[in-house]
Design a protein around this motif. Structure first.
Motif, short mmCIF file in Angstrom:
data_model
loop_
_atom_site.label_atom_id
_atom_site.label_comp_id
_atom_site.label_asym_id
_atom_site.label_seq_id
_atom_site.Cartn_x
_atom_site.Cartn_y
_atom_site.Cartn_z
N ILE A 71 -10.92 70.21 13.76
CA ILE A 71 -10.53 70.14 12.72
C ILE A 71 -9.52 68.90 12.35
N PRO A 72 -8.76 68.44 12.62
CA PRO A 72 -8.00 67.38 12.06
C PRO A 72 -9.47 65.65 12.11
N PHE A 89 -7.87 73.03 -0.33
CA PHE A 89 -8.08 74.82 -0.08
C PHE A 89 -9.96 75.08 0.51
N GLN A 90 -10.48 74.13 -0.27
CA GLN A 90 -11.68 74.36 0.44
C GLN A 90 -12.05 74.07 1.91
N GLU A 91 -11.80 72.48 1.59
CA GLU A 91 -12.19 72.21 2.93
C GLU A 91 -11.01 73.22 4.58
N GLY A 96 -11.94 77.24 8.06
CA GLY A 96 -11.91 78.17 9.31
C GLY A 96 -13.29 79.16 9.15
N SER A 97 -14.57 78.71 8.38
CA SER A 97 -15.91 79.42 8.38
C SER A 97 -16.28 78.49 9.99
N ALA A 98 -16.17 77.30 10.15
CA ALA A 98 -16.62 76.50 10.85
C ALA A 98 -16.54 77.34 12.14
N VAL A 103 -16.34 80.44 17.61
CA VAL A 103 -16.18 81.47 18.42
C VAL A 103 -17.35 83.01 18.10
N MET A 104 -18.32 82.66 16.94
CA MET A 104 -19.17 83.87 16.86
C MET A 104 -20.08 83.37 17.66
#
Length: 122
Positions: A71-72, A89-91, A96-98, A103-104
């Motif tokens: 992520i960073p 916040f959108q990023e 978070g979704s990625a 993990v899924m």
């Protein structure tokens, strides 16, 4: 700790960043409109699947760690090379979704591997 377990988060991080760059440069276009759903997030399943296949123990932890490490790097690439069209916040929601889909992917792989092992025992 085995060699594959040690480099599992690095593998996940590299694949995660590669998919991020592919989506942001639009080499892979997976969306219907500007404000529509982002189906490209489903591509983040692949780093989870690949990493869970490579690692022997603690697959979910290492996939999660690899995605967190990416992520960073992705955010830095986003700030340096890509046009910013979203707020911080959108990023973070996108990140978070990625991570969730990554993990899924590992969970899906573990489910399939368990099902195949159960079928082979019978």
């Amino acid at each position: 700790m085995h060699f594959r377990d040690r480099f599992g988060p690095v593998i996940c991080c590299i694949l995660f960043v590669a998919i991020f760059v592919l989506l942001k440069t639009e080499l892979v276009v997976v969306r219907s409109g500007l404000n529509g759903p982002q189906y490209g997030l489903l591509l983040f399943i692949f780093p989870g699947v690949v990493t869970a296949h490579v690692i022997r123990n603690f697959q979910l932890f290492y996939v999660f760690l690899g995605a967190l490490l990416a992520i960073p790097v992705c955010y830095l690439l986003r700030m340096l090379y890509f046009v910013r069209v979203r707020t911080l916040f959108q990023e973070m929601a996108y990140a978070g979704s990625a991570i969730f889909w990554c993990v899924m992917g590992a969970l899906f792989y573990l489910l399939l591997r368990t099902a195949v092992n159960q079928m082979n025992r019978r």
